[in-house]
Design an enzyme around this catalytic site. Structure first.
Site, short mmCIF file in Angstrom:
data_model
loop_
_atom_site.label_atom_id
_atom_site.label_comp_id
_atom_site.label_asym_id
_atom_site.label_seq_id
_atom_site.Cartn_x
_atom_site.Cartn_y
_atom_site.Cartn_z
N LYS A 1 -6.88 -0.58 11.91
CA LYS A 1 -6.28 -0.93 10.61
C LYS A 1 -5.07 -0.01 10.36
O LYS A 1 -4.03 -0.45 9.87
CB LYS A 1 -7.33 -0.78 9.51
N GLU B 1 0.83 -1.22 0.00
CA GLU B 1 0.00 0.00 0.00
C GLU B 1 0.86 1.26 0.00
O GLU B 1 1.72 1.42 0.88
CB GLU B 1 -0.92 -0.01 1.24
N HIS C 1 -1.85 11.44 -0.18
CA HIS C 1 -1.82 10.31 -1.11
C HIS C 1 -1.58 10.81 -2.52
O HIS C 1 -0.77 10.26 -3.26
CB HIS C 1 -3.17 9.57 -1.11
N ASP D 1 4.94 -14.12 11.65
CA ASP D 1 3.58 -14.59 11.42
C ASP D 1 2.60 -13.46 11.74
O ASP D 1 2.10 -13.33 12.86
CB ASP D 1 3.33 -15.82 12.32
C1 MEV Z 1 -5.66 3.32 5.48
O1 MEV Z 1 -4.81 2.26 5.08
C2 MEV Z 1 -5.65 3.49 6.98
C3 MEV Z 1 -6.60 4.56 7.53
O2 MEV Z 1 -7.93 4.30 7.11
C4 MEV Z 1 -6.49 4.51 9.05
C5 MEV Z 1 -7.48 5.39 9.77
O3 MEV Z 1 -8.57 5.68 9.25
O4 MEV Z 1 -7.16 5.74 10.93
C6 MEV Z 1 -6.25 5.92 6.99
#
Ligand code: MEV
Length: 440
Positions: free
Chosen positions: A274, A93, A388, A290
């Site tokens: 995430k 990513e 981005h 792992d």
């Molecule tokens: C994207 O890979 C991760 C985010 O969605 C994390 C977040 O929203 O805190 C930007």
């Protein structure tokens, strides 16, 4: 811990490498050699698949038909427990490595990341079914704790010689006829899955007989909540200021609002986490660990109160600083598995100067806290698309052949125009090359 890693930690080097992102991969490797992060032979070996070949792959898994590559990058600006570290990250990513490096620079303004960790405990579970009398079974098992631990340690001779071994036995009641026995084992620099699985199988008949029931599953738990890592940072509010948001205290408050959103709403907490795992997993993949086990453990831990919660917390600290804390189970390994068979993994561990499994867990946790901070700061101020798209513009510029400062020049114009097509990038590049030629 390898000699190389001990040596590398003793050398004072800076994790700030200005303009690194503008270089070519080859030039970046050279800079890592110049700044003494990599030995020349290791830098050379990093190129391409880094020495990973079909024979290595075929010895690792089944039915191999080829190799699958991922970008390997390094996150910069990390200061962990007072020491500059480079953080290897393997991830598909875009923006994650840039985000980690950016947030690590903010954290360095407050002294960097402080890490503490539980011991490297991996836990085996033995399920005991059809137990006729739970209380009597529990008492029988508890009365034999010392003998059972001694039996376990007799099996774990090598691990005991390395300072590890079985530490504790725990009995839990699951329902009217089912118990589970946990054997907590210090597995040192190993994740210890094979070790504790064998131990569980070895102890099961004796545990079953003591309980009067029969043994069911014998397997480790990935809810490694005795193997947690705790990472702390303090970011002075002035470090949070930017051109568009000149008051760092306002940015801090925006980040705290984002934290509150995650605290209140599991839908947001998942995405928040995430963002943490973006950093953690990229380090684990680069270091051949792992990551599925860590992912499973992280999310179970996040739900331990019956509601899914964020793995990090941000609050206002002394003098208006933004203070962050990550707590999560992070079972890592620096021996065995890919650390033994994958040359790229061995180099990543060396580059990061990883001295133990606990050290690797701290580094992965620091990366997770950094990517979380970068995401919250971007989301609560500019939005993440601006960053981005700026990175995307740089990539398009490089793809059409821009080099050196022309990358920045072309990328800036693409961003201003909000057009990211290669054809437009080519036109801009031609104009800029012409302009530069004319001005000489
Ligand atoms: C994207 O890979 C991760 C985010 O969605 C994390 C977040 O929203 O805190 C930007």
């Amino acid at each position: 811990m390898s000699e190389d890693n001990i040596k590398s930690l003793k050398v004072k080097r800076s994790s700030r490498l200005s303009g690194f992102y503008r270089e070519t991969p080859e030039r970046r490797r050279k800079r890592l050699v110049e700044s003494r992060w990599l030995a020349p032979e290791d830098a050379e070996a990093c190129a391409g698949l880094g020495g990973f070949d079909e024979a290595c792959a075929d010895a690792m898994v089944e039915n191999v038909i080829g190799l699958h590559g991922l970008p390997l990058g390094v996150a910069l600006n990390f200061v962990v427990d007072g020491q500059d570290r480079l953080v290897p990250m393997a991830v598909e990513e875009p923006s994650i490595i840039a985000a980690a490096s950016y947030a690590a620079r903010l954290c360095a303004e407050g002294g960097g990341f402080s890490v503490t960790a539980d011991g490297p405990i991996t836990t085996a579970q033995v399920q005991l079914l059809d137990v006729p009398q739970l209380e009597a079974a529990e008492a029988a098992l508890r009365a034999q704790t010392e003998a059972l631990l001694a039996e376990a340690n007799a099996l774990l001779g090598n691990m005991c010689a390395r300072g590890g071994g079985a530490r504790e036995l725990e009995v839990r009641v699951l329902d009217a006829t089912t118990l589970v026995v946990h054997v907590h084992v210090d597995t040192r620099d190993a994740m210890g899955a094979n070790l504790v699985n064998s131990l569980a199988e070895h102890l099961a008949p004796r545990l079953a007989s003591l309980s009067g029931g029969r043994a069911g599953l014998k397997i480790l738990t990935n809810l490694a909540d005795r193997r947690k890592v705790y990472v702390r940072v303090k970011v002075p509010s002035a470090a949070l200021a930017s051109e568009r948001f000149p008051d760092g205290a306002v940015v801090r408050e925006a980040i705290l609002e984002a934290q509150r959103f995650a605290d209140l709403d599991p839908y947001r907490a998942v995405t928040h986490n995430k963002g943490v795992m973006n950093g953690v997993d990229a380090v684990l993949v680069a270091c051949g660990n792992d990551w599925r086990a860590v992912e499973a453990g992280a999310h179970a831990y996040a739900s331990r109160f019956g509601v899914y919660r964020p793995l990090t917390s941000w609050r206002e600290g002394p003098e208006g600083a933004l203070v962050g804390l990550l707590v999560m189970p992070l079972a890592t390994s620096t021996v065995g598995g890919a650390a033994r068979t994958h040359p790229g993994v061995q180099r990543a561990l060396k580059l990061a100067g990883v001295t133990s499994a606990v050290d690797l867990a701290g580094l992965a946790g620091a990366a997770g806290l950094a990517t979380n901070l970068a995401a919250l700061k971007a989301l609560s101020t500019e939005g993440i698309q601006k960053g981005h798209m700026a990175l995307h513009a740089r990539r398009v510029a490089a793809e059409v052949g821009a080099k050196g400062e022309l990358v920045e020049c072309v990328a800036e114009r693409l961003s201003r125009e909000r057009v990211y097509r290669p054809e437009r990038a080519r036109e801009i590049l031609a104009e800029e090359v012409h302009r530069k030629g004319a001005s000489r």
